[in-house]
Design an enzyme around this catalytic site. Structure first.
Site, PDB file in Angstrom:
ATOM      1  N   TYR A  47      53.939  47.358  43.515  1.00  0.00           N
ATOM      2  CA  TYR A  47      52.871  47.897  44.353  1.00  0.00           C
ATOM      3  C   TYR A  47      51.866  48.494  43.520  1.00  0.00           C
ATOM      4  O   TYR A  47      52.293  49.153  42.895  1.00  0.00           O
ATOM      5  CB  TYR A  47      53.235  48.708  45.665  1.00  0.00           C
ATOM      6  CG  TYR A  47      53.385  48.191  46.909  1.00  0.00           C
ATOM      7  CD1 TYR A  47      51.767  47.672  47.372  1.00  0.00           C
ATOM      8  CD2 TYR A  47      53.954  47.793  47.730  1.00  0.00           C
ATOM      9  CE1 TYR A  47      51.607  47.112  48.303  1.00  0.00           C
ATOM     10  CE2 TYR A  47      53.947  47.163  48.964  1.00  0.00           C
ATOM     11  CZ  TYR A  47      52.708  46.789  49.472  1.00  0.00           C
ATOM     12  OH  TYR A  47      52.566  46.300  50.618  1.00  0.00           O
ATOM     13  N   GLU A  49      48.318  49.174  44.598  1.00  0.00           N
ATOM     14  CA  GLU A  49      47.012  49.172  45.445  1.00  0.00           C
ATOM     15  C   GLU A  49      46.134  50.301  44.644  1.00  0.00           C
ATOM     16  O   GLU A  49      46.503  50.946  43.731  1.00  0.00           O
ATOM     17  CB  GLU A  49      47.238  50.036  46.800  1.00  0.00           C
ATOM     18  CG  GLU A  49      47.923  48.827  48.022  1.00  0.00           C
ATOM     19  CD  GLU A  49      47.918  49.491  49.073  1.00  0.00           C
ATOM     20  OE1 GLU A  49      47.611  50.807  49.177  1.00  0.00           O
ATOM     21  OE2 GLU A  49      48.255  48.833  50.324  1.00  0.00           O
ATOM     22  N   ASP A 193      29.561  29.647  45.032  1.00  0.00           N
ATOM     23  CA  ASP A 193      31.107  29.503  45.190  1.00  0.00           C
ATOM     24  C   ASP A 193      31.796  28.093  44.163  1.00  0.00           C
ATOM     25  O   ASP A 193      31.492  27.068  44.917  1.00  0.00           O
ATOM     26  CB  ASP A 193      31.497  29.290  46.778  1.00  0.00           C
ATOM     27  CG  ASP A 193      33.104  28.872  46.840  1.00  0.00           C
ATOM     28  OD1 ASP A 193      33.845  28.693  45.896  1.00  0.00           O
ATOM     29  OD2 ASP A 193      33.435  28.946  48.072  1.00  0.00           O
ATOM     30  N   THR A 219      38.230  29.752  43.103  1.00  0.00           N
ATOM     31  CA  THR A 219      39.709  29.731  43.062  1.00  0.00           C
ATOM     32  C   THR A 219      40.139  29.608  41.804  1.00  0.00           C
ATOM     33  O   THR A 219      39.244  29.297  40.876  1.00  0.00           O
ATOM     34  CB  THR A 219      40.165  28.524  43.627  1.00  0.00           C
ATOM     35  OG1 THR A 219      39.579  27.265  43.091  1.00  0.00           O
ATOM     36  CG2 THR A 219      39.880  28.332  45.451  1.00  0.00           C
ATOM     37  N   LYS A 222      42.116  25.220  40.997  1.00  0.00           N
ATOM     38  CA  LYS A 222      41.580  23.772  41.089  1.00  0.00           C
ATOM     39  C   LYS A 222      41.396  23.293  39.468  1.00  0.00           C
ATOM     40  O   LYS A 222      42.210  23.276  38.838  1.00  0.00           O
ATOM     41  CB  LYS A 222      40.382  23.800  41.927  1.00  0.00           C
ATOM     42  CG  LYS A 222      40.762  23.966  43.464  1.00  0.00           C
ATOM     43  CD  LYS A 222      39.792  24.037  44.429  1.00  0.00           C
ATOM     44  CE  LYS A 222      40.131  24.513  45.753  1.00  0.00           C
ATOM     45  NZ  LYS A 222      39.241  24.818  46.814  1.00  0.00           N
ATOM     46  N   ARG A 228      47.613  29.784  42.313  1.00  0.00           N
ATOM     47  CA  ARG A 228      46.864  29.830  43.376  1.00  0.00           C
ATOM     48  C   ARG A 228      46.330  31.313  43.656  1.00  0.00           C
ATOM     49  O   ARG A 228      46.947  31.996  43.554  1.00  0.00           O
ATOM     50  CB  ARG A 228      47.786  29.399  44.572  1.00  0.00           C
ATOM     51  CG  ARG A 228      47.187  28.819  45.681  1.00  0.00           C
ATOM     52  CD  ARG A 228      48.350  28.143  46.674  1.00  0.00           C
ATOM     53  NE  ARG A 228      48.382  26.722  45.982  1.00  0.00           N
ATOM     54  CZ  ARG A 228      47.398  25.892  46.075  1.00  0.00           C
ATOM     55  NH1 ARG A 228      46.412  26.035  47.284  1.00  0.00           N
ATOM     56  NH2 ARG A 228      47.642  24.628  45.819  1.00  0.00           N
TER      57      ARG A 228
END
Ligand SMILES: *Cc1c(COP(=O)(O)O)cnc(C)c1O
Length: 426
Positions: A47, A49, A193, A219, A222, A228
């Site tokens: 974790y 954060e 984008d 992203t 691609k 991903r």
């Protein structure tokens, strides 16, 4: 714990499916083994954060270094001053940017989904169209190119706070400078984008949005060929023009607003295993090998487009500048839906896609989208595009002839043996 053979059998079947077929889905690619290794690593247990050096959990010294490496390498790739590598996906990156800039109900202007845009650019079925007030520009009927005049007219009419640039099914480059002029005239920010062409932009093979667009999202899976995920970038930081102030009354910098919009705005703990994998893929992108890959992608796409044109397929805009093309199948008397279904029978994967001014629904469509990033990673060159196009054409011209389709499938399975995929995996 007992090994879950049910799932691992499926994973092996999926590997075989990927090995045997021709992958023409424009948004897919094959990431490297070391990227997959990082994704399956112990970093998934942590974790973290917050951001490197400013976490809400102990024990983050090591993931801090890995996340910082991802940030530094990404900045180096695009020669930029701000990068956030935490968005879980492209859609999450866009959600965070819109949250950072907009108030609910604010007008936004993006490319129409049916003209090549993305759901997160204002579609009524997406948060972007539900929370904000979406407006759209399109492409011109005569040549399939972005209608910049329409974009300008709409922008002047509706005064959007953000103009969204970028697409999922547009095969031509963008005039970012021209869009920025319009945005400056109406007091809008520009978000580019580049989810699709980012890997080509990274190597300077397409126009760069960074000098003209305030914020850029992408992203990572691609044309960037990483795990991903999503990213948010800026060439340089600036004061938020829409006046949200911090608790001390100071105007907030956009970098601060973007970081807050990712965490805690739209996400909790970052996926540090994915971020480590992003760092690895960014290192790969910085190599000369990736430069050759990106150039080969464009050569392959152009060879493929030429072969389709020769067989009288109607490519929207007549060709491609990037890694993909959108084909209007109406002169071939087959719908996008049927084309997708029969191609899969021959182990060719592609997706149906609406074409501009489509008369069929999004579920049926008149078009199909083809892209070459994945087959280029497999090692295909220009001279292999003819086999690919011949195979597609044979299937689409004999869509109801199971025997011909099975023959094409067998030929494809044999053909793909020349291009080994993950030979290290059993
Ligand atoms: C693929 C894509 C996205 C979304 O990416 P996900 O990771 O699937 O959420 C966003 N914008 C554009 C233009 C895309 O093509």
């Amino acid at each position: 714990m007992q090994r879950d053979t049910l799932i691992f059998d499926l994973i092996n079947k999926e590997l075989e499916r990927q090995r045997h077929g021709i992958e023409l889905i424009a948004s897919e690619n094959f990431t490297s083994l070391q990227v997959m290794e990082a994704m399956g690593s112990v970093m998934t247990n942590k974790y973290a954060e917050g951001y490197p050096g400013k976490r809400y959990y102990g024990g983050c010294e090591i993931v801090d270094q890995s996340e910082q490496l991802a940030i530094d390498r990404l900045k180096q790739i695009f020669n930029i001053n701000y990068a956030n590598v935490q968005p879980h996906s492209g859609a999450q990156a866009n959600a965070a940017v819109l949250l950072a800039i907009l108030q609910p109900g604010d007008p936004i202007l993006g490319l129409d989904l049916s003209m090549g845009g993305h759901l997160t650019h204002g579609s009524p079925v997406n948060f972007s169209g539900k929370l904000y007030q979406p407006h759209f520009y399109g492409v011109k009927k005569e040549d399939g190119l972005i209608d910049y005049d329409m974009l300008e007219t709409k922008a002047k009419e509706i005064k959007p706070k953000v103009i969204i640039v970028g697409a999922s099914a547009y095969s031509r480059d963008w005039e970012y400078e021209r869009i920025r002029k319009v945005a400056d005239d109406v007091g809008a920010l520009v978000m580019a984008d580049i989810a699709h062409p980012a890997g080509l932009i990274a190597k300077g093979l397409l126009n760069s949005p960074f000098d003209h667009c305030h914020i850029v999202t992408s992203t990572t899976h691609k044309t960037l060929r990483g795990p991903r995920g999503g990213i948010i970038m800026m060439k340089s930081d600036f004061e938020n023009p829409f006046g949200q102030k911090d608790p001390k009354g100071n105007v907030r910098m956009m970098s601060n607003l973007l970081d807050l919009a990712v965490f805690p705005g739209t996400q909790g703990g970052p996926l540090e295993h994915i971020i480590a994998a992003k760092a690895i893929s960014f290192g790969e992108i910085l190599s000369d090998e990736f430069t050759n890959y990106a150039k080969q992608v464009i050569s392959n796409a152009q060879a493929m487009a030429a072969a389709f044109v020769e067989k009288n397929y109607q490519i929207i805009s007549g060709g491609t500048d990037n890694h993909l093309m959108l084909i209007d199948l109406r002169n071939k008397n087959i719908s996008g839906k049927k084309a997708e279904q029969v191609l899969v029978k021959a182990d060719i994967t592609a997706n149906k896609n609406m074409v501009p001014f489509d008369d069929k629904s999004a579920f049926v469509t008149s078009g199909v989208r083809f892209g070459v990033p994945a087959i280029t990673t497999r090692g295909m060159k220009e001279e292999n595009m003819r086999f690919v196009v011949d195979s597609v054409d044979k299937v689409l011209s004999n869509a109801d002839d199971e025997k011909i389709i099975m023959n094409v499938k067998n030929d494809i399975n044999a053909f793909m043996k020349q291009f080994p995929l993950y030979p290290e995996l059993r």
